[in-house]
Design a protein around this motif. Structure first.
Motif, PDB file in Angstrom:
ATOM      1  N   GLU A   1     -13.937  -2.887  -0.611  1.00  0.00           N
ATOM      2  CA  GLU A   1     -12.578  -2.491  -0.984  1.00  0.00           C
ATOM      3  C   GLU A   1     -12.572  -1.950  -2.415  1.00  0.00           C
ATOM      4  O   GLU A   1     -13.225  -2.507  -3.296  1.00  0.00           O
ATOM      5  CB  GLU A   1     -11.644  -3.699  -0.870  1.00  0.00           C
TER       6      GLU A   1
ATOM      7  N   TYR B   1     -12.956   7.763  12.134  1.00  0.00           N
ATOM      8  CA  TYR B   1     -12.390   9.010  11.620  1.00  0.00           C
ATOM      9  C   TYR B   1     -13.056  10.182  12.342  1.00  0.00           C
ATOM     10  O   TYR B   1     -14.283  10.244  12.443  1.00  0.00           O
ATOM     11  CB  TYR B   1     -12.603   9.112  10.109  1.00  0.00           C
TER      12      TYR B   1
ATOM     13  N   SER C   1     -10.472   2.696  -1.464  1.00  0.00           N
ATOM     14  CA  SER C   1     -10.311   2.249  -0.082  1.00  0.00           C
ATOM     15  C   SER C   1      -9.724   0.842   0.001  1.00  0.00           C
ATOM     16  O   SER C   1      -9.873   0.018  -0.905  1.00  0.00           O
ATOM     17  CB  SER C   1     -11.649   2.303   0.639  1.00  0.00           C
ATOM     18  N   ARG C   2      -9.062   0.617   1.147  1.00  0.00           N
ATOM     19  CA  ARG C   2      -8.449  -0.677   1.442  1.00  0.00           C
ATOM     20  C   ARG C   2      -8.976  -1.182   2.778  1.00  0.00           C
ATOM     21  O   ARG C   2      -9.431  -0.389   3.594  1.00  0.00           O
ATOM     22  CB  ARG C   2      -6.933  -0.534   1.527  1.00  0.00           C
TER      23      ARG C   2
ATOM     24  N   ARG D   1      -7.462   9.671  12.375  1.00  0.00           N
ATOM     25  CA  ARG D   1      -7.931   8.295  12.289  1.00  0.00           C
ATOM     26  C   ARG D   1      -7.589   7.585  13.591  1.00  0.00           C
ATOM     27  O   ARG D   1      -6.538   7.820  14.192  1.00  0.00           O
ATOM     28  CB  ARG D   1      -7.255   7.566  11.123  1.00  0.00           C
TER      29      ARG D   1
ATOM     30  N   ILE E   1     -11.827   9.405   0.969  1.00  0.00           N
ATOM     31  CA  ILE E   1     -10.767   8.409   0.836  1.00  0.00           C
ATOM     32  C   ILE E   1     -11.030   7.653  -0.457  1.00  0.00           C
ATOM     33  O   ILE E   1     -12.087   7.016  -0.608  1.00  0.00           O
ATOM     34  CB  ILE E   1     -10.749   7.428   2.020  1.00  0.00           C
TER      35      ILE E   1
ATOM     36  N   ASN F   1      -7.647   3.609  15.058  1.00  0.00           N
ATOM     37  CA  ASN F   1      -7.934   2.186  15.000  1.00  0.00           C
ATOM     38  C   ASN F   1      -8.450   1.744  16.373  1.00  0.00           C
ATOM     39  O   ASN F   1      -8.139   2.364  17.387  1.00  0.00           O
ATOM     40  CB  ASN F   1      -6.695   1.395  14.596  1.00  0.00           C
TER      41      ASN F   1
ATOM     42  N   ARG G   1      -4.212   9.390  -0.963  1.00  0.00           N
ATOM     43  CA  ARG G   1      -5.577   9.021  -1.336  1.00  0.00           C
ATOM     44  C   ARG G   1      -6.641   9.847  -0.597  1.00  0.00           C
ATOM     45  O   ARG G   1      -7.831   9.579  -0.727  1.00  0.00           O
ATOM     46  CB  ARG G   1      -5.794   7.530  -1.023  1.00  0.00           C
ATOM     47  N   LEU G   2      -6.208  10.841   0.142  1.00  0.00           N
ATOM     48  CA  LEU G   2      -7.136  11.658   0.917  1.00  0.00           C
ATOM     49  C   LEU G   2      -7.372  12.995   0.229  1.00  0.00           C
ATOM     50  O   LEU G   2      -6.447  13.618  -0.297  1.00  0.00           O
ATOM     51  CB  LEU G   2      -6.577  11.933   2.314  1.00  0.00           C
TER      52      LEU G   2
ATOM     53  N   ASP H   1      -7.987   0.645   5.823  1.00  0.00           N
ATOM     54  CA  ASP H   1      -8.590   1.949   6.135  1.00  0.00           C
ATOM     55  C   ASP H   1      -9.696   1.828   7.177  1.00  0.00           C
ATOM     56  O   ASP H   1     -10.217   2.844   7.651  1.00  0.00           O
ATOM     57  CB  ASP H   1      -9.162   2.590   4.865  1.00  0.00           C
ATOM     58  N   THR H   2     -10.081   0.598   7.516  1.00  0.00           N
ATOM     59  CA  THR H   2     -11.107   0.388   8.536  1.00  0.00           C
ATOM     60  C   THR H   2     -10.667   1.015   9.849  1.00  0.00           C
ATOM     61  O   THR H   2      -9.622   0.670  10.393  1.00  0.00           O
ATOM     62  CB  THR H   2     -11.375  -1.113   8.734  1.00  0.00           C
TER      63      THR H   2
END
Lengths: 115, 110
Positions: B15, B87, B79-80, B36, B76, B38, B60-61, B83-84
């Motif tokens: 992170e 892509y 990252s956080r 993206r 990115i 998930n 942030r992109l 963001d997992t």
């Protein structure tokens, strides 16, 4: 919620059965797309509609697959005589031709498992 | 068949670090998009860059496009854990259908 919706979200069926999926696009969008995604892969194009006209079909769309968009709004994708190889996530997307047409907005998908 | 190829296939970072993913494609394009996904969900559109653009930012992109090399990158920043995701880059060589790569699986560890 005014996004693309798909039903059902999950479908388990036995080999040889027919299944039908439904997609409701964003209301003002005139283009609707179907994609298929298998585990670990990116989505693959199946077919797309502009209004009620089906303009393009992939070679992936065998004669067991049929898609309709009868009134230019929602669409259905039917798979006849399902095979285990049909197990995948079926994704629907919509876009608006002419303005921001390049951006396709996807639904949550229908996950099909054929036993 | 897939037109695009993402690199790396998998990326694991901490992170706060930056994540860079690359995409190469084969034919001429009108635009290139990044999505993206998930786990087990639908795709979320992140950003579109047109063939006459070289760089584009959104929050942030940061996306770059090099049409001479037929490649794009997605950065990115900061990252956080959220963001997992996987892509994907996608191109539209025919002006309608999207052609996706196989994706990069990004894991951001807290």
């Amino acid at each position: 919620d005014t996004g693309v919706s798909q039903n059902p979200r999950h479908k388990i069926t036995k080999r040889g059965q027919n299944v039908t999926f439904r997609c409701d696009p964003i209301s003002e969008h005139n283009r609707l797309y179907w994609y298929r995604q298998t585990l670990g892969q990116g989505p693959e194009f199946l077919t797309y509609f502009q209004n009620e006209a089906q303009l393009e079909k992939s070679r992936l769309l065998s004669d067991r697959f049929s898609a309709e968009r009868p009134k230019g709004s929602f669409s259905t994708l039917e798979i006849q005589r399902t095979e285990q190889g049909d197990s995948a996530m079926y994704l629907c997307a919509s876009s608006l031709e002419g303005r921001g047409a390049d951006t396709q907005y996807f639904g949550p998908g229908t996950r099909l498992t054929v036993l | 068949s897939q037109q695009g190829e993402e690199d790396p296939q998998a990326l694991s970072i901490q992170e706060g670090e930056n994540a860079t993913m690359n995409c190469s494609y084969k034919t001429s394009i009108n635009n290139l998009q990044w999505y993206r996904q998930n786990s087990g969900r639908g795709l979320v559109h992140l950003i579109l860059i047109r063939s006459n653009e070289r760089e584009k930012h959104s929050g942030r992109l940061r996306v770059t496009l090099d049409t001479s090399k037929k490649s794009s990158s997605l950065l990115i920043t900061a990252s956080r854990a959220a963001d997992t995701a996987s892509y994907f880059c996608a191109t539209d060589p025919s002006g309608s259908r999207l052609t996706f790569g196989e994706g990069t699986q990004l894991t951001v560890n807290p």
